[in-house]
Write a protein that holds these residues in place. Structure first.
Motif, PDB file in Angstrom:
ATOM      1  N   VAL A 220      54.147  22.413 110.102  1.00  9.88           N
ATOM      2  CA  VAL A 220      54.874  23.087 109.018  1.00  9.88           C
ATOM      3  C   VAL A 220      54.434  24.545 108.844  1.00  9.88           C
ATOM      4  N   PRO A 221      53.138  24.829 108.702  1.00  7.73           N
ATOM      5  CA  PRO A 221      52.746  26.244 108.571  1.00  7.73           C
ATOM      6  C   PRO A 221      53.112  27.083 109.800  1.00  7.73           C
ATOM      7  N   ILE A 222      53.098  26.471 110.968  1.00 11.70           N
ATOM      8  CA  ILE A 222      53.472  27.194 112.191  1.00 11.70           C
ATOM      9  C   ILE A 222      54.934  27.615 112.120  1.00 11.70           C
ATOM     10  N   ALA A 223      55.792  26.688 111.720  1.00 11.00           N
ATOM     11  CA  ALA A 223      57.224  26.991 111.618  1.00 11.00           C
ATOM     12  C   ALA A 223      57.492  28.069 110.572  1.00 11.00           C
ATOM     13  N   ILE A 224      56.814  27.984 109.447  1.00 11.10           N
ATOM     14  CA  ILE A 224      57.007  28.966 108.375  1.00 11.10           C
ATOM     15  C   ILE A 224      56.532  30.343 108.830  1.00 11.10           C
ATOM     16  N   ASP A 225      55.390  30.386 109.481  1.00 10.18           N
ATOM     17  CA  ASP A 225      54.860  31.653 109.997  1.00 10.18           C
ATOM     18  C   ASP A 225      55.827  32.278 110.999  1.00 10.18           C
ATOM     19  N   ARG A 226      56.338  31.482 111.905  1.00  9.77           N
ATOM     20  CA  ARG A 226      57.282  31.999 112.908  1.00  9.77           C
ATOM     21  C   ARG A 226      58.557  32.513 112.255  1.00  9.77           C
ATOM     22  N   ALA A 227      59.036  31.788 111.253  1.00 10.12           N
ATOM     23  CA  ALA A 227      60.264  32.201 110.565  1.00 10.12           C
ATOM     24  C   ALA A 227      60.072  33.526 109.839  1.00 10.12           C
ATOM     25  N   ILE A 228      58.944  33.668 109.159  1.00 10.94           N
ATOM     26  CA  ILE A 228      58.671  34.917 108.441  1.00 10.94           C
ATOM     27  C   ILE A 228      58.557  36.069 109.432  1.00 10.94           C
ATOM     28  N   ARG A 229      57.823  35.853 110.505  1.00  8.49           N
ATOM     29  CA  ARG A 229      57.649  36.911 111.511  1.00  8.49           C
ATOM     30  C   ARG A 229      58.986  37.319 112.142  1.00  8.49           C
TER      31      ARG A 229
ATOM     32  N   ILE B 168      63.376  28.950 108.899  1.00 16.22           N
ATOM     33  CA  ILE B 168      62.342  27.920 108.717  1.00 16.22           C
ATOM     34  C   ILE B 168      62.861  26.591 109.249  1.00 16.22           C
ATOM     35  N   SER B 169      64.082  26.237 108.882  1.00 16.10           N
ATOM     36  CA  SER B 169      64.675  24.975 109.350  1.00 16.10           C
ATOM     37  C   SER B 169      64.755  24.928 110.868  1.00 16.10           C
ATOM     38  N   ASN B 170      65.219  26.000 111.466  1.00 11.08           N
ATOM     39  CA  ASN B 170      65.369  26.030 112.927  1.00 11.08           C
ATOM     40  C   ASN B 170      64.032  25.913 113.651  1.00 11.08           C
ATOM     41  N   HIS B 171      63.048  26.653 113.195  1.00 14.15           N
ATOM     42  CA  HIS B 171      61.732  26.594 113.842  1.00 14.15           C
ATOM     43  C   HIS B 171      61.088  25.224 113.663  1.00 14.15           C
ATOM     44  N   LEU B 172      61.199  24.686 112.471  1.00 14.20           N
ATOM     45  CA  LEU B 172      60.621  23.363 112.223  1.00 14.20           C
ATOM     46  C   LEU B 172      61.345  22.298 113.042  1.00 14.20           C
ATOM     47  N   ARG B 173      62.657  22.397 113.085  1.00 14.11           N
ATOM     48  CA  ARG B 173      63.450  21.446 113.861  1.00 14.11           C
ATOM     49  C   ARG B 173      63.032  21.475 115.334  1.00 14.11           C
TER      50      ARG B 173
ATOM     51  N   GLN C 268      66.189  15.786 107.301  1.00 11.11           N
ATOM     52  CA  GLN C 268      65.724  15.675 105.921  1.00 11.11           C
ATOM     53  C   GLN C 268      64.453  16.504 105.717  1.00 11.11           C
ATOM     54  N   ALA C 269      63.520  16.386 106.640  1.00 14.29           N
ATOM     55  CA  ALA C 269      62.261  17.129 106.533  1.00 14.29           C
ATOM     56  C   ALA C 269      62.520  18.639 106.588  1.00 14.29           C
ATOM     57  N   CYS C 270      63.386  19.059 107.486  1.00 12.37           N
ATOM     58  CA  CYS C 270      63.690  20.486 107.618  1.00 12.37           C
ATOM     59  C   CYS C 270      64.310  21.039 106.342  1.00 12.37           C
ATOM     60  N   GLU C 271      65.218  20.299 105.777  1.00 13.90           N
ATOM     61  CA  GLU C 271      65.891  20.750 104.554  1.00 13.90           C
ATOM     62  C   GLU C 271      64.909  20.862 103.392  1.00 13.90           C
ATOM     63  N   VAL C 272      64.126  19.815 103.180  1.00 20.58           N
ATOM     64  CA  VAL C 272      63.194  19.787 102.047  1.00 20.58           C
ATOM     65  C   VAL C 272      62.098  20.846 102.213  1.00 20.58           C
ATOM     66  N   ILE C 273      61.505  20.902 103.386  1.00 19.81           N
ATOM     67  CA  ILE C 273      60.400  21.834 103.610  1.00 19.81           C
ATOM     68  C   ILE C 273      60.883  23.285 103.532  1.00 19.81           C
ATOM     69  N   SER C 274      62.035  23.580 104.100  1.00 21.86           N
ATOM     70  CA  SER C 274      62.536  24.960 104.028  1.00 21.86           C
ATOM     71  C   SER C 274      62.853  25.348 102.585  1.00 21.86           C
TER      72      SER C 274
ATOM     73  N   ASN D 205      59.516  25.885 100.526  1.00 26.90           N
ATOM     74  CA  ASN D 205      58.659  26.992 100.950  1.00 26.90           C
ATOM     75  C   ASN D 205      59.383  28.326 101.010  1.00 26.90           C
ATOM     76  N   LEU D 206      60.625  28.338 100.594  1.00 25.86           N
ATOM     77  CA  LEU D 206      61.422  29.557 100.630  1.00 25.86           C
ATOM     78  C   LEU D 206      60.826  30.660  99.759  1.00 25.86           C
ATOM     79  N   ASP D 207      60.391  30.305  98.559  1.00 19.02           N
ATOM     80  CA  ASP D 207      59.831  31.310  97.652  1.00 19.02           C
ATOM     81  C   ASP D 207      58.564  31.946  98.212  1.00 19.02           C
ATOM     82  N   LEU D 208      57.734  31.151  98.871  1.00 19.45           N
ATOM     83  CA  LEU D 208      56.520  31.687  99.486  1.00 19.45           C
ATOM     84  C   LEU D 208      56.865  32.780 100.498  1.00 19.45           C
ATOM     85  N   GLY D 209      57.784  32.472 101.387  1.00 22.23           N
ATOM     86  CA  GLY D 209      58.198  33.455 102.395  1.00 22.23           C
ATOM     87  C   GLY D 209      58.822  34.681 101.770  1.00 22.23           C
ATOM     88  N   CYS D 210      59.649  34.477 100.762  1.00 26.14           N
ATOM     89  CA  CYS D 210      60.309  35.607 100.094  1.00 26.14           C
ATOM     90  C   CYS D 210      59.299  36.522  99.416  1.00 26.14           C
TER      91      CYS D 210
END
Length: 154
Positions: A22-31, A94-99, A114-120, A123-128
């Motif tokens: 999860v943190p890997i996907a979020i990091d990649r999405a933000i970058r 985030i969804s795409n990277h996690l998927r 389901q996991a991609c939708e909920v996690i994205s 964690n959207l506010d964190l990335g924003c």
């Protein structure tokens, strides 16, 4: 870590070792989206701020007031522009990277979705916030450079 991982997700209950992805996907999405979002927001905010501040403070003898006004305005503009610009692309990213990370380990598509939708979403506010912070910091640096000539010419 500031990353939110919902303990109620069936996928992560069945496979707890996947939480590390999860943190890997979020990091990649933000970058992936931070650079274009920040550049666009800062460019627009600096241009607008420079023109307004130079016009509105043309007769102001105290350059400190001009700079303070420019900083406040450019921070607000850049931050808000970045925020509204990044929300949807970040959620999708985030969804795409996690998927893509989960598809290599799990074969159940409905659990992945389901996991991609909920996690994205969670964690959207964190990335924003991180993108907004990057935009405001860059905007202040850039407006200083842009105002240097105008202040020197006064």
């Amino acid at each position: 870590s500031y990353v939110v991982i919902n303990p109620q997700l069936p996928l992560l209950s069945q496979f707890p070792n996947l939480k590390r992805l999860v943190p890997i996907a979020i990091d990649r999405a933000i970058r992936e989206i931070i650079s274009p979002v920040v550049e666009r927001s800062v460019t627009i905010a600096c241009l607008t701020t420079r023109e307004l501040v130079i016009k509105d403070f043309a007769m102001e003898p105290d350059e400190t007031k001009l700079r303070k006004a420019a900083h406040l305005m450019v921070q607000n503009l850049a931050g808000h522009l970045a925020l509204v610009t990044c929300k949807e692309p970040l959620r999708v990213s985030i969804s795409n990277h996690l998927r893509s990370l989960l598809q290599s380990t799990v074969l159940e598509p409905s659990l992945i979705e389901q996991a991609c939708e909920v996690i994205s979403r969670e964690n959207l506010d964190l990335g924003c916030v991180l993108i907004e912070k990057a935009a405001t910091e860059k905007a202040v640096r850039d407006i200083e450079e842009q105002l240097a000539f105008a202040v020197a010419a006064r």
